[in-house]
Design a protein around this motif. Structure first.
Motif, PDB file in Angstrom:
ATOM      1  N   GLY A 503      35.168  33.858 114.661  1.00 55.93           N
ATOM      2  CA  GLY A 503      34.562  33.402 115.906  1.00 55.93           C
ATOM      3  C   GLY A 503      34.034  34.541 116.733  1.00 55.93           C
ATOM      4  O   GLY A 503      33.867  35.657 116.265  1.00 55.93           O
ATOM      5  N   SER A 504      33.776  34.258 118.003  1.00 56.30           N
ATOM      6  CA  SER A 504      33.198  35.284 118.863  1.00 56.30           C
ATOM      7  C   SER A 504      34.009  35.487 120.140  1.00 56.30           C
ATOM      8  O   SER A 504      33.548  36.151 121.054  1.00 56.30           O
ATOM      9  CB  SER A 504      31.761  34.899 119.237  1.00 56.30           C
ATOM     10  N   ALA A 505      35.193  34.889 120.233  1.00 54.46           N
ATOM     11  CA  ALA A 505      36.000  35.024 121.441  1.00 54.46           C
ATOM     12  C   ALA A 505      36.572  36.430 121.533  1.00 54.46           C
ATOM     13  O   ALA A 505      37.161  36.946 120.578  1.00 54.46           O
ATOM     14  CB  ALA A 505      37.130  34.001 121.437  1.00 54.46           C
ATOM     15  N   LEU A 506      36.411  37.035 122.699  1.00 55.04           N
ATOM     16  CA  LEU A 506      36.915  38.390 122.887  1.00 55.04           C
ATOM     17  C   LEU A 506      38.435  38.385 122.941  1.00 55.04           C
ATOM     18  O   LEU A 506      39.043  37.578 123.641  1.00 55.04           O
ATOM     19  CB  LEU A 506      36.375  38.989 124.184  1.00 55.04           C
ATOM     20  N   MET A 507      39.040  39.290 122.200  1.00 50.26           N
ATOM     21  CA  MET A 507      40.498  39.419 122.206  1.00 50.26           C
ATOM     22  C   MET A 507      40.954  40.645 122.977  1.00 50.26           C
ATOM     23  O   MET A 507      41.989  40.621 123.638  1.00 50.26           O
ATOM     24  CB  MET A 507      41.031  39.489 120.781  1.00 50.26           C
ATOM     25  N   ALA A 508      40.210  41.755 122.873  1.00 50.97           N
ATOM     26  CA  ALA A 508      40.651  42.982 123.541  1.00 50.97           C
ATOM     27  C   ALA A 508      39.483  43.917 123.768  1.00 50.97           C
ATOM     28  O   ALA A 508      38.490  43.901 123.044  1.00 50.97           O
ATOM     29  CB  ALA A 508      41.732  43.680 122.715  1.00 50.97           C
ATOM     30  N   SER A 509      39.628  44.750 124.804  1.00 49.75           N
ATOM     31  CA  SER A 509      38.719  45.858 125.091  1.00 49.75           C
ATOM     32  C   SER A 509      39.585  47.086 125.277  1.00 49.75           C
ATOM     33  O   SER A 509      40.551  47.058 126.046  1.00 49.75           O
ATOM     34  CB  SER A 509      37.904  45.582 126.361  1.00 49.75           C
ATOM     35  N   LEU A 510      39.255  48.163 124.575  1.00 48.54           N
ATOM     36  CA  LEU A 510      40.072  49.359 124.710  1.00 48.54           C
ATOM     37  C   LEU A 510      39.278  50.624 124.400  1.00 48.54           C
ATOM     38  O   LEU A 510      38.174  50.569 123.846  1.00 48.54           O
ATOM     39  CB  LEU A 510      41.303  49.301 123.802  1.00 48.54           C
ATOM     40  N   GLY A 511      39.853  51.749 124.738  1.00 49.22           N
ATOM     41  CA  GLY A 511      39.266  53.058 124.483  1.00 49.22           C
ATOM     42  C   GLY A 511      40.171  54.125 125.053  1.00 49.22           C
ATOM     43  O   GLY A 511      41.240  53.836 125.602  1.00 49.22           O
ATOM     44  N   ALA A 512      39.746  55.377 124.923  1.00 51.67           N
ATOM     45  CA  ALA A 512      40.634  56.478 125.308  1.00 51.67           C
ATOM     46  C   ALA A 512      39.833  57.695 125.735  1.00 51.67           C
ATOM     47  O   ALA A 512      38.627  57.787 125.515  1.00 51.67           O
ATOM     48  CB  ALA A 512      41.559  56.842 124.145  1.00 51.67           C
ATOM     49  N   ARG A 513      40.522  58.631 126.352  1.00 54.35           N
ATOM     50  CA  ARG A 513      40.014  59.961 126.645  1.00 54.35           C
ATOM     51  C   ARG A 513      40.795  60.948 125.787  1.00 54.35           C
ATOM     52  O   ARG A 513      41.803  60.585 125.172  1.00 54.35           O
ATOM     53  CB  ARG A 513      40.184  60.309 128.119  1.00 54.35           C
TER      54      ARG A 513
END
Length: 608
Positions: A503-513
C-alpha cells in the motif's frame, strides 16, 4: 510596535495581498501570528525530555525546542509539512548554526499519501572548480581541516532554492509567513544552549574568521556562555529580504556579493565561487529509490546521496545471512549480531567508495543503481562474511554489481560530520523527512553578514570537502567522486520514509545527523523498529555502533567490556567514542503518531 515588528507585519500583509507571490494553495485568507514561547527548556535539560505522542493530527521532530515549536505553530495554523519544514529550517539557521542553515544544502523526501518524491538541494562545485582543488603545490592532498576552514571548501548553497521549489508544489501558507518565527527570534534573541556552547568551545578555527569571532565569542575569546541571549540582526534582515522576495534574495544582489567576497577574499585559502554560480543554481527533483525489506517499503534518496543505497546494502546483506542469535541481549545489540552488522557495513562502504557519485557525471554500475541492492548481488556479498573472523580494517573490497566492471577507483576514507534532521507529518496527509547540513560543525568557518553591516548572519558550508581530495588512485584511475565543475559532492544524508507493504500508507519518517555514521545509525534504527519491534524511544536510545570500513566505533560506556573483547577476538579494531550523531523519528501506531529525538541531543517532538 517596534521597527522590526512593523517591518515584519508590513511585509507579511504585502505578500498576503499579492497572489503573484503566493503558492497556488495559499491564496485564501491567512490568520497566523507567531507567538514566541514564554519559556524554553533551560540549557542542558535535554536529558529530561520525554517522547512525544500519540498525536492524531500532526507532529514535528526537530533538533531544537524553538525550531520544533515554530513548526508546530505553522502546522496548527493549517500549514503543510513543507510549510513547517521551512519555518523549522530557518529557526535552525539561527539557533543551531553549527549544523545546518541557508548557507548549506539539503535532501528532502516528501510523501503526499500516495507517492514519495525527492527534492535535491545539495551544494554544487563552482563552474571554475578543478580536479586538484584540494591538492597543495606539492601535489599532495591538503590537511583535511585546513581545507575545511577555507574558501575552497564552499559550494553553492541549495537549501533555500530546494525549499522554494517544494513549497511551490506543496505549500499551503504564504512564503513570507513561514519566516516570521526565525525573524522574530533573530531580532529578540535566544538563549545559547549547552550544545552550541560546547561546539563553539571545540571549534578553534571559527575564531580565525573576524566576523564569526566577534559574534560567537567574547572580547576575551571565550565562547558565549550557556544562557547568553544571542541576537542576530543581520540574519533577521536577510530573512526578511527572502520573505519579501524569494530565494533570489540570497542567490543574487547584496547577499550574493557578500558571499562571493567572503569566499574569494579568504585570508588563507581563497575559493573561486562566483556570482554566476549562485545565480544559476537549480534545485532538482529526482526519482526516489524505494526498496522492499521486512514487509515494508523503504523510500530514500538516490545519488548524489549514498544514504539509501548503503543503508539498503547493509540491511539486504544481513537478510541474506543465516539466522543468528537474538539481536538484542540484555537490551543491547549482541556480539553475534554486531559482528554481522559491522561486516555488512564494511562491504557496503567499500561499494559506496567506488561507485556512488553525482549521477550527472557518473553512470550507475551496470546502468542501474538498483543493481547495487539486487538480492543476487547481496547474496554474493553476504557470502564473504565469516562467523568467526572479521574482514578487518581495509579488508573489504568493492564488488561488481553490473555485468561489466565499472572503471572507477576506490575513494580513500575522509572525515564527515555535522548535519540536522527534520521529520514532519501534517494534518493534510503529507509527511516528510529532510536532512540538511553545512558539512563539518560551523561549515567552512566563514560567517556572511549578507552585506548588511550588522552583527551576525549565516555560516557558509564546506560541502566540497565531501569530494575526494585525490582525483585518481596511484594507477591513474579516476575516482567517481572527484571534483568537477558544477558537480554535487557525494553525501551520506539518509532521509527515509517507510510505507506499508504493497500500500501507500506512511508508517514512519526518520533520519539522522553525524556524518557518514548517519548511514549506520539509520540502518540500526530501522532494524530496531521494524525487525526487533522496539518502539521509537527504545530504538533511538540504543548505543551507536559503526564502521566505515576501518576501525569499529562503539559508543563510549554503553557496551560491556565482554562485548568489546569479543569483537576484538573476531578481528575488529574497536574504539570507544562519544557519539556525534542524533536520530529523529515519527512512527504510526494504533493510537496515532508517536515520535522521539535522540536522548543525547536537545531536540524535541511537538504535535497534536
Amino acid at each position: 510596535m517596534t521597527l522590526p515588528d512593523a517591518r515584519r507585519r508590513a511585509a507579511t500583509l504585502l505578500l498576503i495581498l499579492s497572489p503573484l507571490l503566493l503558492a497556488p494553495a495559499a491564496l485564501g485568507e491567512v490568520d497566523f501570528q507567531y507567538q514566541r514561547p514564554d519559556a524554553t527548556p533551560p540549557p542542558g535539560a535535554e536529558s529530561e525530555k520525554a517522547p512525544g505522542g500519540p498525536f492524531q493530527r500532526f507532529a514535528v521532530s526537530a533538533a531544537h525546542p524553538l525550531a520544533a515549536d515554530a513548526g508546530y505553530q505553522i502546522l496548527a495554523a493549517g500549514g503543510s509539512a513543507i510549510d513547517a519544514a521551512i519555518a523549522v529550517q530557518m529557526v535552525l539557521t539561527l539557533v543551531e548554526p553549527q549544523s545546518s542553515g541557508i548557507g548549506g544544502g539539503s535532501f528532502l523526501m516528501h510523501h503526499d499519501g500516495e507517492e514519495a518524491r525527492a527534492y535535491d538541494g545539495r551544494e554544487t562545485a563552482p563552474s571554475s572548480a578543478k580536479e586538484g582543488l584540494f591538492l597543495g603545490q606539492d601535489g599532495e592532498p591538503l590537511a583535511f581541516m585546513k581545507a575545511v576552514a577555507s574558501g575552497r571548501s564552499v559550494g553553492v548553497p541549495g537549501t533555500l532554492r530546494m525549499l522554494e521549489t517544494a513549497h511551490g508544489e506543496h505549500g499551503r501558507l504564504p512564503w513570507a509567513v513561514l519566516f516570521e518565527p526565525a525573524i522574530t527570534l533573530a531580532d529578540d534573541g535566544f538563549p545559547v544552549g549547552a550544545r552550541l556552547h560546547a561546539s563553539l568551545d571545540d571549534t578553534e578555527a571559527l575564531r580565525d574568521d573576524a566576523q564569526a569571532s566577534g559574534f560567537f565569542f567574547t572580547e576575551q575569546g571565550e565562547p558565549l556562555a550557556e544562557g547568553h541571549r544571542l541576537k542576530n540582526p543581520a540574519l533577521a534582515v536577510i530573512l526578511q529580504r527572502v520573505a519579501e522576495q524569494d530565494s533570489s534574495a540570497l542567490h543574487t544582489g547584496e547577499v550574493a556579493r557578500d558571499i562571493v567576497g567572503r569566499v574569494q577574499n579568504h585570508p588563507a585559502i581563497p575559493g573561486s565561487l562566483s556570482l554566476e554560480d549562485l545565480a544559476t543554481y537549480t534545485a532538482k527533483e529526482r526519482e526516489p529509490l524505494c526498496s522492499d525489506w521486512q514487509d515494508h517499503r523503504l523510500c530514500g534518496f538516490p545519488p548524489p546521496s549514498s544514504g539509501h543505497l548503503t543503508v539498503m546494502q547493509i540491511l539486504g546483506i544481513l537478510a541474506q545471512l543465516p539466522p543468528s542469535k537474538a539481536g538484542l541481549e540484555d537490551d543491547l545489540p549482541g556480539v553475534d549480531w554486531l559482528h554481522r552488522f559491522l561486516e555488512a557495513s564494511r562491504l557496503a562502504f567499500a561499494d559506496r567508495g567506488r561507485y556512488i557519485a553525482d549521477p550527472a557525471f557518473v553512470e550507475a554500475p551496470g546502468g542501474d543503481w538498483s543493481l547495487m541492492i539486487a538480492p543476487d548481488y547481496l547474496e554474493e556479498r553476504a557470502a564473504l562474511i565469516e562467523a568467526t573472523q572479521s574482514l578487518g580494517s581495509g579488508g573489504a573490497s568493492p564488488g561488481t554489481p553490473g555485468v561489466v566492471a565499472t572503471a572507477w577507483a576506490a575513494q580513500p576514507t575522509q572525515p564527515e560530520a555535522g548535519t540536522s534532521h527534520i521529520s514532519i507529518i501534517d494534518a493534510h496527509g503529507n509527511a516528510l523527512a529532510m536532512t540538511s547540513s553545512l558539512g563539518q560543525a560551523f561549515g567552512a568557518r566563514i560567517l556572511s553578514g549578507g552585506g548588511t553591516g550588522m552583527p551576525g548572519g549565516f555560516l557558509l558550508n564546506n560541502a566540497l570537502t565531501d569530494f575526494s581530495f585525490t582525483p585518481t588512485d596511484d594507477q591513474g584511475t579516476p575516482i567517481a567522486n572527484r571534483v568537477e565543475p558544477g558537480k554535487r559532492p557525494r553525501s551520506s544524508l539518509s532521509p527515509t520514509l517507510v510505507v506499508e507493504g504493497e500500500g501507500s500508507a506512511l508508517m514512519a519518517s526518520l533520519g539522522a545527523r553525524g556524518g557518514a555514521a548517519i548511514i549506520t545509525d539509520t540502518a540500526l534504527a530501522l532494524v530496531a523498529m521494524l525487525d526487533w519491534g522496539l518502539d521509537v524511544e527504545g530504538a533511538l536510545a540504543l548505543p551507536h555502533a559503526s564502521t566505515l570500513g576501518g576501525p569499529v566505533s562503539l559508543e563510549a560506556g554503553r557496551f560491556p567490556t565482554a562485548t568489546l573483547e569479543a569483537l576484538r577476538e573476531l578481528g575488529h579494531e574497536v574504539e570507544e567514542r562519544e557519539p556525534t550523531g542524533g536520530l529523529h523519528a515519527l512512527r504510526r501506531t494504533g493510537q496515532g503518531f508517536v515520535g522521539d529525538t535522540d536522548p543525547r541531543r536537545e531536540g524535541v517532538v511537538r504535535g497534536e
